[in-house]
Design a protein around this motif. Structure first.
Motif, PDB file in Angstrom:
ATOM      1  N   VAL A 317       0.838  -1.199   0.000  1.00  0.00           N
ATOM      2  CA  VAL A 317       0.000   0.000   0.000  1.00  0.00           C
ATOM      3  C   VAL A 317       0.875   1.252   0.000  1.00  0.00           C
ATOM      4  O   VAL A 317       0.689   2.167  -0.808  1.00  0.00           O
ATOM      5  N   ILE A 318       1.832   1.313   0.904  1.00  0.00           N
ATOM      6  CA  ILE A 318       2.693   2.485   1.040  1.00  0.00           C
ATOM      7  C   ILE A 318       3.533   2.697  -0.223  1.00  0.00           C
ATOM      8  O   ILE A 318       3.765   3.832  -0.652  1.00  0.00           O
ATOM      9  N   GLU A 319       3.992   1.593  -0.822  1.00  0.00           N
ATOM     10  CA  GLU A 319       4.814   1.691  -2.033  1.00  0.00           C
ATOM     11  C   GLU A 319       3.978   1.879  -3.292  1.00  0.00           C
ATOM     12  O   GLU A 319       4.528   2.049  -4.387  1.00  0.00           O
ATOM     13  N   GLY A 320       2.671   1.848  -3.158  1.00  0.00           N
ATOM     14  CA  GLY A 320       1.800   2.024  -4.317  1.00  0.00           C
ATOM     15  C   GLY A 320       1.812   0.842  -5.263  1.00  0.00           C
ATOM     16  O   GLY A 320       1.588   0.998  -6.477  1.00  0.00           O
ATOM     17  N   ILE A 321       2.051  -0.359  -4.741  1.00  0.00           N
ATOM     18  CA  ILE A 321       2.084  -1.574  -5.559  1.00  0.00           C
ATOM     19  C   ILE A 321       0.714  -2.248  -5.492  1.00  0.00           C
ATOM     20  O   ILE A 321       0.276  -2.676  -4.420  1.00  0.00           O
ATOM     21  N   ASN A 322       0.051  -2.314  -6.610  1.00  0.00           N
ATOM     22  CA  ASN A 322      -1.273  -2.932  -6.643  1.00  0.00           C
ATOM     23  C   ASN A 322      -1.146  -4.429  -6.866  1.00  0.00           C
ATOM     24  O   ASN A 322      -0.377  -4.884  -7.719  1.00  0.00           O
ATOM     25  N   LEU A 323      -1.899  -5.189  -6.104  1.00  0.00           N
ATOM     26  CA  LEU A 323      -1.889  -6.635  -6.279  1.00  0.00           C
ATOM     27  C   LEU A 323      -2.646  -7.012  -7.552  1.00  0.00           C
ATOM     28  O   LEU A 323      -3.599  -6.334  -7.942  1.00  0.00           O
ATOM     29  N   PRO A 324      -2.221  -8.087  -8.191  1.00  0.00           N
ATOM     30  CA  PRO A 324      -2.907  -8.529  -9.408  1.00  0.00           C
ATOM     31  C   PRO A 324      -4.271  -9.100  -9.074  1.00  0.00           C
ATOM     32  O   PRO A 324      -4.530  -9.499  -7.930  1.00  0.00           O
ATOM     33  N   PRO A 325      -5.168  -9.153 -10.049  1.00  0.00           N
ATOM     34  CA  PRO A 325      -6.475  -9.791  -9.801  1.00  0.00           C
ATOM     35  C   PRO A 325      -6.324 -11.293  -9.658  1.00  0.00           C
ATOM     36  O   PRO A 325      -5.392 -11.893 -10.208  1.00  0.00           O
ATOM     37  N   ASP A 326      -7.220 -11.899  -8.922  1.00  0.00           N
ATOM     38  CA  ASP A 326      -7.276 -13.351  -8.857  1.00  0.00           C
ATOM     39  C   ASP A 326      -7.822 -13.874 -10.178  1.00  0.00           C
ATOM     40  O   ASP A 326      -8.787 -13.332 -10.729  1.00  0.00           O
ATOM     41  N   THR A 327      -7.198 -14.931 -10.683  1.00  0.00           N
ATOM     42  CA  THR A 327      -7.658 -15.531 -11.936  1.00  0.00           C
ATOM     43  C   THR A 327      -7.664 -17.050 -11.799  1.00  0.00           C
ATOM     44  O   THR A 327      -6.904 -17.616 -11.005  1.00  0.00           O
ATOM     45  N   ASP A 328      -8.511 -17.703 -12.576  1.00  0.00           N
ATOM     46  CA  ASP A 328      -8.549 -19.164 -12.599  1.00  0.00           C
ATOM     47  C   ASP A 328      -7.670 -19.738 -13.703  1.00  0.00           C
ATOM     48  O   ASP A 328      -7.381 -20.938 -13.702  1.00  0.00           O
ATOM     49  N   SER A 329      -7.270 -18.908 -14.661  1.00  0.00           N
ATOM     50  CA  SER A 329      -6.361 -19.346 -15.712  1.00  0.00           C
ATOM     51  C   SER A 329      -5.485 -18.160 -16.107  1.00  0.00           C
ATOM     52  O   SER A 329      -5.948 -17.281 -16.834  1.00  0.00           O
ATOM     53  N   PRO A 330      -4.258 -18.077 -15.610  1.00  0.00           N
ATOM     54  CA  PRO A 330      -3.604 -19.025 -14.700  1.00  0.00           C
ATOM     55  C   PRO A 330      -4.221 -18.976 -13.302  1.00  0.00           C
ATOM     56  O   PRO A 330      -4.942 -18.044 -12.960  1.00  0.00           O
ATOM     57  N   GLN A 331      -3.882 -19.994 -12.511  1.00  0.00           N
ATOM     58  CA  GLN A 331      -4.492 -20.162 -11.190  1.00  0.00           C
ATOM     59  C   GLN A 331      -3.737 -19.314 -10.160  1.00  0.00           C
ATOM     60  O   GLN A 331      -2.787 -19.779  -9.540  1.00  0.00           O
ATOM     61  N   ILE A 332      -4.190 -18.089  -9.976  1.00  0.00           N
ATOM     62  CA  ILE A 332      -3.517 -17.133  -9.092  1.00  0.00           C
ATOM     63  C   ILE A 332      -4.477 -16.694  -7.999  1.00  0.00           C
ATOM     64  O   ILE A 332      -5.636 -16.358  -8.268  1.00  0.00           O
ATOM     65  N   ARG A 333      -3.970 -16.694  -6.757  1.00  0.00           N
ATOM     66  CA  ARG A 333      -4.729 -16.170  -5.633  1.00  0.00           C
ATOM     67  C   ARG A 333      -3.795 -15.377  -4.714  1.00  0.00           C
ATOM     68  O   ARG A 333      -2.682 -15.812  -4.415  1.00  0.00           O
ATOM     69  N   TYR A 334      -4.266 -14.196  -4.310  1.00  0.00           N
ATOM     70  CA  TYR A 334      -3.605 -13.396  -3.281  1.00  0.00           C
ATOM     71  C   TYR A 334      -4.580 -13.220  -2.123  1.00  0.00           C
ATOM     72  O   TYR A 334      -5.754 -12.910  -2.347  1.00  0.00           O
ATOM     73  N   TYR A 335      -4.072 -13.419  -0.920  1.00  0.00           N
ATOM     74  CA  TYR A 335      -4.903 -13.249   0.274  1.00  0.00           C
ATOM     75  C   TYR A 335      -4.232 -12.261   1.216  1.00  0.00           C
ATOM     76  O   TYR A 335      -3.108 -12.493   1.674  1.00  0.00           O
ATOM     77  N   GLU A 336      -4.907 -11.146   1.476  1.00  0.00           N
ATOM     78  CA  GLU A 336      -4.452 -10.181   2.463  1.00  0.00           C
ATOM     79  C   GLU A 336      -5.223 -10.472   3.750  1.00  0.00           C
ATOM     80  O   GLU A 336      -6.424 -10.197   3.835  1.00  0.00           O
ATOM     81  N   VAL A 337      -4.534 -11.046   4.713  1.00  0.00           N
ATOM     82  CA  VAL A 337      -5.201 -11.513   5.930  1.00  0.00           C
ATOM     83  C   VAL A 337      -5.090 -10.440   7.005  1.00  0.00           C
ATOM     84  O   VAL A 337      -4.007 -10.189   7.551  1.00  0.00           O
ATOM     85  N   THR A 338      -6.193  -9.802   7.306  1.00  0.00           N
ATOM     86  CA  THR A 338      -6.197  -8.787   8.351  1.00  0.00           C
ATOM     87  C   THR A 338      -6.093  -9.461   9.717  1.00  0.00           C
ATOM     88  O   THR A 338      -6.531 -10.595   9.911  1.00  0.00           O
TER      89      THR A 338
END
Length: 502
Positions: A317-338
């Motif tokens: 957030v501070i560095e202004g880096i946006n996470l990529p969207p989750d996709t099923d092809s390719p199989q990508i998931r990002y989880y930001e756990v509060t």
């Protein structure tokens, strides 16, 4: 005649295409060298990072019918630069720590592999998933990626000599092979990998990662998945291998994927060596190199899952880096756990200590006094289980919302004080504290801290402990429904606030 002539014309073209396919296959898909595993002779005490040793990695292996064994892993592996260039091949000797069901019938077909952390040879992935792994019959193999102590250790290169000296004083005794040999010389004296800070750099500094890290990981996967007599898992029918790599060593597996090693290194029958990748608590590029969030050679049909704590998400957030969207092809998931800190007391490795607020003169600061050790392992275990379902059943993992951003600031709820969005464990859905990050508080700790609600605030928000407890139970049910808590773990998850807090 015309058909024959056409075939005669096409045949060289088809032959050329077939030859090109063969050449392409040989160029981009190859079987790594097979390493050798040799049982480590007993030295009279448990191995470093042993689950049998009292500490943060302890588990009652006997209760689950598991055995633990240590092996030397020896072979010849490529030395690869941070940019992906192989400069040479060299011999290595490292060690692996194996935990497996004593009864092969209990094995579920999947091996989880994890490189140990630099600091105290910590197995963060094991700490975060061990109960789940043991219940479900996984095999686990932790392995060492380390070097002899260099004259100038790139792990500690800092902006100023004073900062570098401070890091060395704090961590110098729990890194590199010297730490392992001091712990048990007879056991770990033979260990050695290639290291050359002059020819291997990351960014503008010497590369802190062992140049053979990628090759060692691939060769280990090959050995385990081959199901041969020389495997440390001989007698188990290994079907799948998952990477579970946390903290700084997660960068190794980002490099592996980014440089196309998943496609390059395969089993003899062309199956992938690795069937899924989970990494966590690491902002890629933080130790130098490219700041990317998705590998440039992301493979198809293989999950790539990254789990961020509040510290990592705040970094981006501070560095202004946006996470990529989750996709099923390719199989990508990002989880930001509060409500998940970067490091807990429960995560420390052997001989690993960290400073507390009182140690640095912040003991009276209310934002620095209270660490949070909430059971984030329950969330991680549920995510690992969902990743396993994605691999075996084709059932996609859940999509989680990102933490809300307001420019280069993470948005906080004005009522609860907690982050908005992201994966929300029960202790965030029904909070009894405001969960903070060091980037916001300036406490100067590796740990993150929280500010518990006062008795008056708890009373105003929930009325009574019984009301709070019921809401917490409802939150657990929602987490199960969303896929972030396993039903078998829910019963042991107790509310964070206690009756005396009301």
């Amino acid at each position: 005649m015309e058909r024959l002539t056409t075939l005669s014309i096409l045949r060289p073209t088809l032959q050329s295409a077939l030859l090109l396919l063969i050449l392409t296959s040989n160029t981009f898909a190859e079987v790594p060298r097979m390493p050798t595993a040799i049982a480590v002779p007993p030295s009279g005490k448990p191995p470093l990072s042993s689950a049998k040793r009292p500490g943060t990695e302890y588990s009652d292996l006997d209760k689950y019918g598991y055995i633990e064994e240590e092996f030397y892993l020896q072979g010849v592996a490529p030395a690869i630069t941070a940019s992906g260039k192989t400069l040479l091949e060299a011999p290595y000797t490292t060690r692996i720590l194996v935990r497996k069901p004593a009864d092969p019938a209990r094995f579920n077909g999947t091996v989880v592999i994890e490189p140990f952390s630099w600091f105290g040879e910590r197995a963060a992935g094991w700490i975060l998933t061990r109960d789940y792994l043991l219940r479900r019959g996984y095999a686990y193999v932790g392995y060492t990626l380390n070097v002899n102590k260099p004259p100038v250790d790139p792990k500690f290169i800092s902006d100023t000599p004073a900062a570098e000296a401070e890091q060395i004083a704090q961590y110098g005794r729990i890194v590199n092979f010297e730490f392992m040999r001091r712990f048990d010389f007879a056991r770990y004296a033979p260990l050695g990998t290639y290291y050359d800070p002059e020819h291997f750099t990351r960014g503008e500094a010497p590369d802190p990662f062992a140049p053979q890290s990628q090759g060692i990981g691939a060769q280990l996967a090959l050995l385990l998945k081959t199901n041969a007599a020389q495997s440390p898992l001989a007698g188990l029918d290994v079907q799948r291998i998952y990477v579970n790599s946390w903290a700084v060593t997660a960068q190794v597996w980002m490099d592996y994927l980014d440089q196309g090693r998943h496609q390059q290194w395969r089993m003899p029958d062309a199956r992938p060596l690795i069937d899924a990748y989970m990494t966590g608590r690491m902002a890629y590029g933080e130790v130098g190199g490219d700041v990317i969030r998705v590998p440039r050679h992301t493979p198809d049909g293989v999950p790539f899952v990254t789990v961020y704590s509040q510290s990592e998400l705040m970094h981006d957030v501070i560095e202004g880096i946006n996470l990529p969207p989750d996709t099923d092809s390719p199989q990508i998931r990002y989880y930001e756990v509060t409500g998940m800190p970067h490091l807990r007391l429960a995560d420390l490795g052997t001989e690993h200590t960290e400073q507390l607020a009182a140690d640095i003169g912040k003991g009276d600061d209310p934002r620095c006094r209270t660490l949070y050790d909430e059971p984030a392992e329950l969330i991680v275990s549920a995510l690992l289980d969902r990743m396993d379902q994605w691999v075996r059943q084709g059932k996609p993992m859940p999509n989680a919302p990102r933490v809300a951003r307001d420019g280069k600031t993470a948005a906080r709820d004005p009522v609860t004080g907690n982050l908005q969005g992201g994966v929300r464990p029960p202790w965030i859905q029904v909070p009894s504290a405001t969960y903070l990050t060091d980037q916001e508080t300036g406490c100067g700790l590796i740990y993150d801290t929280k500010v518990p609600y006062s008795r008056d605030v708890l009373g105003q928000r929930y009325g009574s402990f019984s009301n709070y407890e019921q809401k917490f139970e409802d939150a657990k049910a929602l987490s199960i429904k969303e896929g972030y808590l396993l039903p078998e773990d829910a019963a042991g998850l107790r509310s964070i606030a206690k009756p005396q807090d009301f």
